[in-house]
Design a protein around this motif. Structure first.
Motif, short mmCIF file in Angstrom:
data_model
loop_
_atom_site.label_atom_id
_atom_site.label_comp_id
_atom_site.label_asym_id
_atom_site.label_seq_id
_atom_site.Cartn_x
_atom_site.Cartn_y
_atom_site.Cartn_z
N THR A 156 -7.19 -5.18 -7.49
CA THR A 156 -5.95 -4.57 -7.00
C THR A 156 -5.76 -4.86 -5.52
O THR A 156 -4.66 -5.14 -5.05
CB THR A 156 -6.01 -3.06 -7.31
N ASN A 208 -2.18 -3.28 -13.19
CA ASN A 208 -3.41 -4.03 -13.44
C ASN A 208 -4.25 -3.32 -14.49
O ASN A 208 -4.58 -2.16 -14.32
CB ASN A 208 -4.25 -4.13 -12.16
N GLY A 256 -12.20 -3.38 -10.43
CA GLY A 256 -10.77 -3.02 -10.45
C GLY A 256 -10.21 -2.84 -9.05
O GLY A 256 -9.06 -3.21 -8.76
N SER A 315 -3.32 0.56 -10.97
CA SER A 315 -4.45 -0.04 -11.66
C SER A 315 -5.03 0.95 -12.64
O SER A 315 -4.82 2.15 -12.52
CB SER A 315 -5.49 -0.41 -10.60
#
Ligand code: GLC
Length: 663
Positions: free
Chosen positions: A381, A304, A377, A401
């Motif tokens: 994730t 990610n 983030g 990530s």
């Protein structure tokens, strides 16, 4: 002992799952003034922690910020990188405690920067939680903290193999070439990463069918060679009529809104994008389920990206810039005007004002993004991993990530963000690893060889020689940089040998990683954690303990044929010529100058310990975990507890997974 203090009515980040009762007492060690916590540091105090950050393992003497930032040009003066890891430990003669500052907004940690003996922690949000942990040693504090935040993410075993990545594998044919480059040169490989080039116009969950016409076949063909393809997923969704992800997001109000309630528009790789509201449960669930599109094509892992979230420009700011830029056209750009011009055009990316101009719908509450910035983030994730748990309830899915907050460590790993082909970044990679372990991030590593800028053969080889000890071992480079796949190295025998050694070490690396993860301890420890009473060990920041048995001391400077290594106690040196053990020598405690050839890796075994080694293999699937050689610095009868499992089941436990190996 853990004490929890709650100030105001903070939003629950869910970094801590099982919260202790609120302590009604006064926070010791610190004075609180407004949103600043202050403490006097004694001369000998060492400050550990703060996860992904620049500078030393001892964080004293600099000012750090938790404000997840897309910062590819970082160096030692940078204050904030991609993650926000608000946990630190103060170890002094009189005290030893850890503090977790749980707040999703910005935090500044001044650790003796403005005044050398003052530590000041300043929070942007007024409501927050503090967790104070008091134990006798930093190791015990880390253990208590890790118990508090819950078990770290466990990737599939194959994700401990070596991975090749590059931004600019434009076609399926180029991916095949990479696989051939490895297999034909007999350099082991388990993963090829697909960067944004595999997507159609950089749209998440799409495939560019012109460049990758037979994507599903490519995935299967690679898998047959023991290679997993790992595509990237970006934090922004392209604005494009007819694109299902965009249309569904608009229809169901899954995107972050601007102040007027319209979908907030920014520019990232595809041009105009909206951000899925990762903090909104329904939107997160929807986004997480989208990964299925690629899983149905045979994909078993993802990375990610751009989820700080990175903003190249906001639509509104860009409009303003275009309106004003004409004012500078015919005027004399003297110092003042030139600065004003630069301010106008030079600050369009990741502008702090833009992060204050969009909103989340969090549990029915409208929250301005900057108040919860560091969670984006993490929640992206988490949404993905929660979807994987439903889609693949039995199997581990690889996920890591770029941006993160403590709590995300339960859902995925992280890579250390965009670095450069600099020797200083090799050393930073080494120093960051234990700090990340303290904060729960176990599956991690840096872009080996350096992401931006051109690498050199010696840097790549030396970085590989460190990278083989990183749980996440990946060579990644940026578009338009010099090629740095292992098979382009002139000295193929050297690079093949070093990567093959990784595979020989895998039973140990996996075992130590898993034991540390399941026992909430560290995989990589600073020497000061193991020998806290030895001042030289405490100050040694260019060597690490990897697991219980070995110490590493990589060469991290150019044109050096060796380096000085500090041994806190008698140890056994193992010299590997590539994957072959070429020398064993017992060395006394103290300083030694150790020569290390470009093709070599030197490892130091602790007394009373064992290092199991496997036979080299081309990929993890081909390895034999039974046929192990035990190298050791131990008396007969000494044993090592090897953790091993099937490498893929989600359920992991020490019970039933330990095997005793005795010399
Ligand atoms: C970001 C990522 C990097 C990737 C690039 C293109 O810079 O950090 O790893 O290669 O975007 O997707």
């Amino acid at each position: 002992m853990i004490r929890r203090f709650v100030i105001g009515t903070p939003l629950d980040t869910e970094a801590v799952l099982h919260k202790p009762e609120v302590d009604q007492g006064v926070l010791p060690y610190f004075t609180i003034e407004g949103t600043t916590l202050g403490m006097k540091l004694a001369k000998e105090d060492v400050v550990y922690g703060l996860g992904e950050n620049v500078r030393g393992i001892n964080k004293r003497g600099w000012i750090y910020e938790s404000n997840c930032t897309d910062q590819p040009h970082h160096h030692e003066n940078t204050r904030s990188l991609y993650g926000a890891h608000n946990f630190f430990i103060v170890k002094g003669q009189e005290h030893c405690f850890g503090l977790f500052v749980d707040t999703p907004g910005r935090v500044i940690f001044d650790i003796g920067y403005n005044r050398v003996d003052d530590m000041k922690v300043t929070l942007e949000n007024e409501d927050y939680e503090l967790y104070l942990l008091e134990e006798d040693t930093p190791e015990a504090i880390v253990h208590a903290f890790r118990e508090l935040i819950g078990q770290s993410y466990v990737p599939p075993k194959w994700a401990f193999g070596f991975g090749q990545s590059r931004w600019s594998y434009f076609t399926a044919e180029e991916v095949r070439e990479v696989a051939r480059g490895y297999r034909e040169n007999q350099i082991p490989l388990d993963m090829i990463y697909l960067d944004i080039d595999y997507m159609e116009r950089y749209k998440d969950f799409t495939i560019d069918r012109e460049a990758f016409p037979d994507f599903e076949e490519l995935v299967a063909e690679m898998k047959a060679q023991g290679i997993h393809l790992i595509p990237i997923i970006d934090g922004g969704v392209k604005v494009e009529e007819g694109y299902d992800v965009y249309e569904e997001g608009v229809k169901h109000h899954y995107f972050c809104k601007d102040v007027d309630g319209d979908d907030f528009t920014v520019g990232v790789w595809p041009g105009k994008c909206h951000f899925p509201d990762m903090l909104n449960e329904e939107a997160g669930r929807w986004f997480g389920r989208k990964y299925k599109v690629l899983m149905d094509m045979g994909i078993e892992g993802f990375w990610n990206d751009m989820n700080e979230p990175a903003i190249f420009y906001s639509e509104k700011r860009l409009k303003k810039v275009f309106e004003k830029v004409g004012d500078f056209k015919d005027i004399n750009l003297d110092l003042k005007n030139f600065n004003a011009f630069q301010d106008l055009v030079g600050n369009v990316s990741n502008n702090p004002e833009d992060y204050k101009s969009f909103y989340h719908n969090y549990k029915g509450q409208k929250i301005r993004h900057d108040k919860v910035h560091n969670l984006f983030g993490y929640y992206m994730t988490r949404s993905a991993q929660e979807a994987f748990e439903e889609l693949e309830p039995e199997k581990r899915v690889l996920l890591f990530s770029r941006s993160s907050y403590i709590g995300m460590h339960r859902y995925g790993g992280i890579w250390m963000g965009d670095n450069k082909s600099w020797w200083s970044h090799l050393l930073m990679n080494l120093k960051m690893l234990p700090s990340l372990n303290m904060c729960g991030f176990m599956y991690t590593g840096a872009d080996v060889g350096g992401f931006l800028e051109d690498t050199t053969e010696d840097l790549l080889l030396r970085w590989m020689a460190l990278g083989i000890f990183m749980p996440l071992f990946r060579d990644h480079s940026a578009l338009n940089t010099r090629r740095q796949e292992a098979y382009v190295v002139e000295d193929k025998a050297a690079v093949r040998g070093i990567i093959s050694l990784r595979y020989r070490l895998l039973p140990y690396i996996y075992s130590e990683f898993m034991k540390a993860t399941l026992k909430n301890t560290m995989y990589a420890r600073p020497l000061g954690f193991v020998w806290p009473e030895d001042p030289e060990a405490v100050e040694t920041e260019d060597q690490l303990m990897i697991g219980e048995s070995i110490m590493i001391a990589p060469v991290y400077e150019q044109n050096k044929s060796g380096r000085t290594v500090y041994l806190p106690e008698e140890m056994k040196l193992l010299r590997f010529d590539g994957a072959v053990l070429a020398e064993e020598q017992v060395l006394a405690a103290g300083r030694h100058y150790i020569k290390v050839g470009m093709n070599e890796v030197v490892i130091f075994v602790r007394k009373g310990h064992i290092l199991p080694l496997a036979q080299p293999a081309q990929c993890v699937a081909e390895m034999d975990w039974q046929d192990l050689t035990l190298v050791h610095f131990a008396e007969e009868g000494t044993s090592y507890e090897l953790y091993d499992d099937d490498g893929i089941s989600r359920r992991v436990s020490l019970e039933g997974s330990l095997r005793t190996l005795t010399v």
